[in-house]
Design an enzyme around this catalytic site. Structure first.
Site, mmCIF file in Angstrom:
data_model
loop_
_atom_site.group_PDB
_atom_site.id
_atom_site.type_symbol
_atom_site.label_atom_id
_atom_site.label_comp_id
_atom_site.label_asym_id
_atom_site.label_seq_id
_atom_site.Cartn_x
_atom_site.Cartn_y
_atom_site.Cartn_z
ATOM 1 N N GLY A 102 0.907 -1.186 0.138
ATOM 2 C CA GLY A 102 0.224 -0.012 0.058
ATOM 3 C C GLY A 102 0.741 1.136 -0.044
ATOM 4 O O GLY A 102 2.014 1.104 -0.023
ATOM 5 N N ASP A 218 -11.187 6.669 7.360
ATOM 6 C CA ASP A 218 -10.831 6.112 6.013
ATOM 7 C C ASP A 218 -11.260 4.890 5.506
ATOM 8 O O ASP A 218 -10.804 3.803 5.249
ATOM 9 C CB ASP A 218 -9.362 5.928 6.002
ATOM 10 C CG ASP A 218 -8.591 5.794 4.696
ATOM 11 O OD1 ASP A 218 -8.924 6.258 3.675
ATOM 12 O OD2 ASP A 218 -7.217 5.286 4.520
#
Length: 418
Positions: A102, A218
């Site tokens: 990521g 998020d």
């Protein structure tokens, strides 16, 4: 002068041919010197390593973490792993152990003693803002006990970059399941509805049932993990924030993921519970359409995913955009019920969005309605095999109950105002 060689031959001890052989005392002294030098070198190296670990511990926010744990009555030692433990667990962070990459780091699969499988998140770079996110995630997850939240097992702060150790979730992310070319068949509607309801339930818990309200900050499909039974597990609390009891919004640096960010938060830098509601609405729309919400993956006229989805629903084109298998499983009525809920979550005005508690309640009711419809259908199939007149009368009763509409079900499930 000529007699000297004769004397040497006659008495060899008087004229030795080389240096004297070392005595036992000399050998012992040499051994002590070599051993002492080695131990001194090893001790110096060990002290340097310990000093380096202490520096990394401070750099990675260890003192701040200890303070937060102490203020909350948490035993920090039970959640600390050594660098050697995690290096061994990942086979020295071998490439074959990588579960995913990521923007903030790499996640490895690791095996601890006792064959316990874990996921180890290794940050790429650490700056002050990332340390704050890292400490945030640890302190928040240490206080959350929810079956649909990924469990944080501990951390390691004595390496150059901090490491987080989580329970291992076997089936990857919802994003991967929706978008992967290796998964051409969509998740069954039953799974989709349950995953959505479980995720909404976690957010409702964070907003209204936790000791201090928490905004996740998020929510996205790649932060929703799936276990072997396709149970949802919400992860990544790095951007999460506590909400003080006397406030409803927090002014902060905008963090999140393009395509999922609440437009109000983006423009005002004020994070609210309704910011999570908007992001969850994007996940619902993503589930229905199997399309990525990230702006740069779409054509110029369709960059705003929320607007694009609203047009699909309003124009009655949503079913055409969906997998035929899902349309058959769910039926148009239930699909549009979820779609309308998603549109309410995606309202540009935060005050006009529902709360996550309301969203979770509606999804749970949709799930219960589906279970009832499946039970009715099962009864119809069983009744068809009954003999004679009993079949006709029972079929009429079952058909009457099956006419109970989704709208009626939702209305009857809602609490009437007192």
């Amino acid at each position: 002068m000529r007699n000297r060689p004769t004397l040497c031959r006659a008495s060899p001890k008087a004229c030795p041919s080389g240096p004297p052989a070392p005595s036992g005392v000399s050998l012992g002294l040499l051994f002590i010197l070599v051993t002492g030098s080695f131990l001194s070198y090893w001790g110096l190296k060990k002290r340097k390593l310990l000093k380096m670990k202490e520096e990394f511990f401070i750099q990675n926010g260890g003192l701040l973490l200890q303070q937060r744990f102490a203020s909350q009555g948490i035993d920090a030692t039970s959640k600390i792993f050594t660098a050697e433990e995690l290096e061994k667990a990942t086979n020295k962070y071998d490439e074959s152990q990588i579960l995913g990459r990521g923007g903030s780091g790499i996640v490895y699969k690791g095996v601890l003693p006792g064959r316990r499988v874990v996921a180890i998140k290794k940050s790429k770079v650490v700056d002050e803002s990332q340390v704050e996110q890292f400490i945030n995630e640890i302190t928040i997850l240490s206080q959350i006990n929810h079956r649909n939240v990924v469990k944080l097992l501990g951390c390691c702060l004595e390496t150059q970059v901090p490491l987080l150790v989580y329970e291992f979730i076997s089936n990857g992310t919802l994003f991967h399941r929706i978008n992967s070319q290796s998964s051409p068949h969509p998740l069954p509607w039953e799974h989709q509805l349950r995953i959505a309801a479980e995720t909404a339930g976690v957010l409702a818990y964070l907003h209204s049932a936790a000791s201090l309200p928490i905004i996740h900050g998020d929510i996205k499909s790649s932060n929703i993990l799936l276990d072997d039974k396709y149970t949802a597990k919400v992860s990544d609390f790095g951007a999460s924030r506590y909400v003080p009891s006397d406030q409803t919004r927090i002014t902060t640096i905008v963090r999140g993921t393009a395509g999922y960010l609440d437009p109000e938060y983006l423009h005002t830098s004020e994070l609210t519970e309704k910011s999570d509601v908007y992001s969850f609405g994007v996940v619902l729309a993503e589930l229905l359409t199997r399309e990525r919400p990230v702006p740069f993956t779409r054509s110029q006229g369709q960059r705003n995913f929320a607007y694009y989805f609203a047009v699909l629903v309003d124009d009655g084109r949503l079913l055409q955009q969906m997998e035929p298998q899902i349309v058959m499983e769910a039926g148009a009525e239930q699909i549009y019920a979820v779609a309308q809920l998603a549109n309410r979550c995606l309202n540009l005005k935060g005050d006009e969005r529902p709360t996550m508690r309301e969203v979770a309640g509606e999804l749970e009711r949709l799930g219960r309605f589906r279970e009832q419809q499946q039970l009715i259908q099962q009864n119809i199939e069983e009744v068809k095999h009954l003999p004679g007149d009993a079949t006709c009368q029972t079929m009429k009763n079952v058909e009457l109950s099956s006419q109970f509409s989704l709208e009626d079900h939702l209305l009857s499930s809602m609490e009437l105002p007192r």
